[in-house]
Design a protein around this motif. Structure first.
Motif, short mmCIF file in Angstrom:
data_model
loop_
_atom_site.label_atom_id
_atom_site.label_comp_id
_atom_site.label_asym_id
_atom_site.label_seq_id
_atom_site.Cartn_x
_atom_site.Cartn_y
_atom_site.Cartn_z
N GLY A 1 -11.37 -9.99 -0.06
CA GLY A 1 -10.54 -9.11 -0.99
C GLY A 1 -9.10 -8.91 -0.50
O GLY A 1 -9.10 -8.88 0.84
N TYR A 2 -8.11 -8.65 -1.50
CA TYR A 2 -6.85 -8.57 -1.08
C TYR A 2 -6.99 -7.06 -0.26
O TYR A 2 -6.00 -6.99 0.56
CB TYR A 2 -5.96 -8.51 -2.20
N ALA A 3 -7.66 -6.12 -0.72
CA ALA A 3 -7.56 -4.68 0.08
C ALA A 3 -7.82 -4.90 1.64
O ALA A 3 -7.05 -4.35 2.24
CB ALA A 3 -8.57 -4.05 -0.88
N VAL A 4 -8.81 -5.40 1.69
CA VAL A 4 -9.36 -5.42 3.31
C VAL A 4 -8.35 -6.22 3.89
O VAL A 4 -7.87 -6.25 5.31
CB VAL A 4 -10.65 -5.95 3.46
N ARG A 5 -7.72 -7.46 3.26
CA ARG A 5 -6.91 -8.34 4.05
C ARG A 5 -5.60 -7.48 4.42
O ARG A 5 -5.29 -7.68 5.59
CB ARG A 5 -6.52 -9.54 3.12
N ALA A 6 -5.06 -6.66 3.45
CA ALA A 6 -3.82 -6.20 3.36
C ALA A 6 -3.96 -5.19 4.55
O ALA A 6 -3.22 -4.73 5.62
CB ALA A 6 -3.34 -5.57 2.31
N ALA A 7 -5.17 -4.36 4.48
CA ALA A 7 -5.19 -3.35 5.51
C ALA A 7 -5.47 -3.79 7.04
O ALA A 7 -4.83 -3.21 7.79
CB ALA A 7 -6.40 -2.25 5.32
N LYS A 8 -6.10 -4.86 7.07
CA LYS A 8 -6.37 -5.36 8.35
C LYS A 8 -5.16 -5.93 9.26
O LYS A 8 -4.81 -5.85 10.34
CB LYS A 8 -7.53 -6.59 8.41
N ALA A 9 -4.06 -6.25 8.18
CA ALA A 9 -2.82 -6.67 8.70
C ALA A 9 -2.02 -5.84 9.53
O ALA A 9 -1.55 -5.91 10.47
CB ALA A 9 -2.14 -7.40 7.63
N PHE A 10 -2.56 -4.59 9.25
CA PHE A 10 -1.81 -3.33 9.71
C PHE A 10 -2.64 -2.53 10.65
O PHE A 10 -2.37 -1.34 11.03
CB PHE A 10 -1.18 -2.60 8.58
N ARG A 11 -3.74 -2.98 10.86
CA ARG A 11 -4.84 -2.37 11.57
C ARG A 11 -5.01 -1.02 10.97
O ARG A 11 -5.32 0.17 11.65
CB ARG A 11 -4.48 -2.36 13.12
N ALA A 12 -4.93 -0.65 9.71
CA ALA A 12 -5.04 0.34 9.01
C ALA A 12 -6.41 0.84 8.66
O ALA A 12 -7.09 -0.15 8.47
CB ALA A 12 -4.31 0.61 7.84
N ASP A 13 -7.00 2.03 8.58
CA ASP A 13 -7.89 2.75 7.99
C ASP A 13 -7.91 2.39 6.42
O ASP A 13 -7.03 2.44 5.85
CB ASP A 13 -8.32 4.00 8.31
N TYR A 14 -9.00 1.89 5.87
CA TYR A 14 -8.89 1.64 4.51
C TYR A 14 -10.16 2.38 3.75
O TYR A 14 -11.28 2.37 4.36
CB TYR A 14 -8.85 0.35 4.08
N SER A 15 -9.87 3.01 2.52
CA SER A 15 -11.16 3.38 1.79
C SER A 15 -10.73 2.73 0.22
O SER A 15 -9.74 2.78 -0.19
CB SER A 15 -10.54 5.04 1.66
N ILE A 16 -12.00 2.28 -0.41
CA ILE A 16 -11.88 1.62 -1.50
C ILE A 16 -12.68 2.35 -2.30
O ILE A 16 -14.04 2.63 -2.42
CB ILE A 16 -12.47 0.04 -1.43
N ILE A 17 -12.09 2.75 -3.69
CA ILE A 17 -12.53 3.56 -4.74
C ILE A 17 -12.45 2.43 -5.88
O ILE A 17 -11.41 2.33 -6.40
CB ILE A 17 -12.05 4.96 -4.91
N SER A 18 -13.67 1.69 -6.11
CA SER A 18 -13.49 0.96 -7.38
C SER A 18 -14.69 0.66 -7.77
O SER A 18 -15.88 0.98 -7.47
CB SER A 18 -13.07 -0.68 -6.68
N TRP A 19 -14.64 0.08 -9.08
CA TRP A 19 -15.94 -0.08 -10.11
C TRP A 19 -15.68 -1.07 -11.06
O TRP A 19 -14.60 -0.98 -11.78
CB TRP A 19 -16.10 1.25 -10.68
N SER A 20 -16.46 -2.28 -11.10
CA SER A 20 -16.06 -3.26 -12.03
C SER A 20 -16.33 -2.84 -13.45
O SER A 20 -17.14 -2.01 -13.81
CB SER A 20 -17.01 -4.30 -11.93
N GLY A 21 -15.30 -3.10 -14.48
CA GLY A 21 -15.22 -2.81 -15.59
C GLY A 21 -14.31 -1.60 -16.03
O GLY A 21 -14.05 -1.23 -17.03
N ILE A 22 -14.07 -0.72 -14.77
CA ILE A 22 -13.47 0.57 -15.20
C ILE A 22 -12.07 0.25 -15.37
O ILE A 22 -11.36 -0.47 -15.04
CB ILE A 22 -13.63 1.43 -13.76
#
Ligand SMILES: *[C@@H]1O[C@H](CO)[C@@H](O)[C@H](O)[C@H]1NC(C)=O
Ligand SMILES: *[C@@H]1O[C@H](CO)[C@@H](O)[C@H](O)[C@H]1NC(C)=O
Length: 352
Positions: free
Chosen positions: A163-184
């Motif tokens: 997914g775009y989130a992990v890809r972008a975070a990894k590009a900067f070696r950043a920690d990431y937290s994903i708060i997501s829910w399908s349909g929300i």
């Protein structure tokens, strides 16, 4: 090298809190992995390590990364997961993450053991860690990303690392937290056959684990993000159940109010990135110009936040006809979104 681990009679069990790091929003009281990409990391010197589970509910996909080598587990089962049998005695790093989103199930972490000894947190702590928080719907959850339309989304098909989130975070070696829910949505959820009466994002966002009570997340100082990426609206725009068209002014107002809530909760002012939706387009429905309407509404939010908040709009172009389950973005489409976000993060935060 002496393989002295052989005659150690007792397994070392992680005691020191500093040796184990939770990744993303994990309530330490329950050790329940709910949100996408939540997990834990640690390092050890030895030949093997095992993470036991208190239990699993529903279905869950996961990723185990040992010394940087990733193994995807489409359907996690059993009462534990171990490092590969062929590790040689030495220093190893382990990262274990849930991949599928909260609504499919939970992984309750038990104990972490090794035949050797645990080492200090493998993550360098000398410099301040970069942190990105992602808030979104099915797009941010990598819904159907590993399927080819037509298909039915499952936990196995939600490969969050694509997914775009992990890809972008990894590009900067950043920690990431994903708060997501399908349909929300931010105002209203996806209009499926039966109206989704579950909580909207400003409510669900206040939970520690996705199944914890509202307002349970303490917004600790250590989780304060540098950047918050908000990718909401795709479901709000839907009106196939006969509900009225989304009012762009209401959408903007909800985003602005949500940003103030985030600032208030963290007691800080992360840079805000509003992403446009690759599922919205101007061609269909032809008379609604949803992509343009959303983009203008996001710019309006940036303008309303101008005096208090650094906020930007990140353009994620409308996807091609190559789609995953239920018209969701493919890995390729996610790479495009990630690239757009990366250039914005690099420019604004001076990250390289
Ligand atoms: C261990 O085995 C896996 C396959 O099961 C292989 O991919 C990996 O390269 C092996 N690692 C070593 C260090 O031999
Ligand atoms: C964790 O370890 C404790 C103490 O050894 C034990 O009582 C408990 O059953 C273990 N839990 C799991 C899930 O393995």
């Amino acid at each position: 090298m002496a393989r002295f681990a052989f005659w150690l009679s007792a397994l070392a069990v992680i005691q020191a809190a500093h040796a184990l790091r939770y990744l993303g929003r994990v309530n330490p009281a329950t050790k329940e992995l709910t949100w996408s990409a939540t997990g834990l990391s640690f390092a050890f010197s030895g030949e093997s390590a095992t993470i036991t589970f208190q239990g699993l509910t529903g279905s869950n996909s996961a990723e185990l990364i040992v010394d940087g080598a990733s193994t995807y587990i489409p359907d996690l089962e059993g009462d534990s997961i171990s490092t590969p049998a062929n590790l040689t005695y030495g220093y190893h790093t382990v990262e274990f993450r849930k991949s599928s989103e909260a609504l499919f199930g939970s992984i309750f972490i038990g104990n972490v053991t090794t035949d050797g000894q645990f080492e200090r947190d493998p993550v360098p702590t000398r410099r301040k860690r970069r942190k990105i928080e992602f808030i979104g719907d099915s797009i941010t959850s990598a819904y159907g990303i590993a399927g080819a339309f037509p298909c039915t989304n499952t936990a196995a098909l939600e490969v969050i690392s694509q997914g775009y989130a992990v890809r972008a975070a990894k590009a900067f070696r950043a920690d990431y937290s994903i708060i997501s829910w399908s349909g929300i949505g931010i105002i209203r959820n996806y209009p499926s056959g039966t109206a989704d009466s579950g909580p909207i994002m400003p409510v669900r966002y206040t939970r520690y684990g996705a199944n914890d009570p509202d307002d349970s997340y303490p917004f600790p100082l250590t989780d304060r993000p540098d950047a918050v990426v908000i990718n909401l609206g795709t479901n709000d725009f839907g009106h196939s159940d006969g509900r009225p068209l989304l009012s762009p002014a209401d959408y903007t107002a909800a985003l602005v109010s949500f940003v103030y809530t985030i600032q208030h909760m963290y007691g800080s002012k992360p840079v805000i990135f509003f992403m446009t939706s690759p599922l919205l387009g101007d061609a269909y429905p032809a008379d609604e110009m949803q992509k343009t309407v959303q983009t203008l509404a996001l710019y309006d939010a940036v303008a309303q936040l101008l005096w208090t908040t650094t906020a930007y709009v990140v353009h994620w172009p409308t996807q091609t006809s190559n789609v995953g389950c239920d018209y969701h973005p493919t890995a390729d489409t996610n790479a495009i979104g990630a690239a757009a976000l990366q250039s914005a993060l690099a420019k604004v935060l001076k990250w390289a």
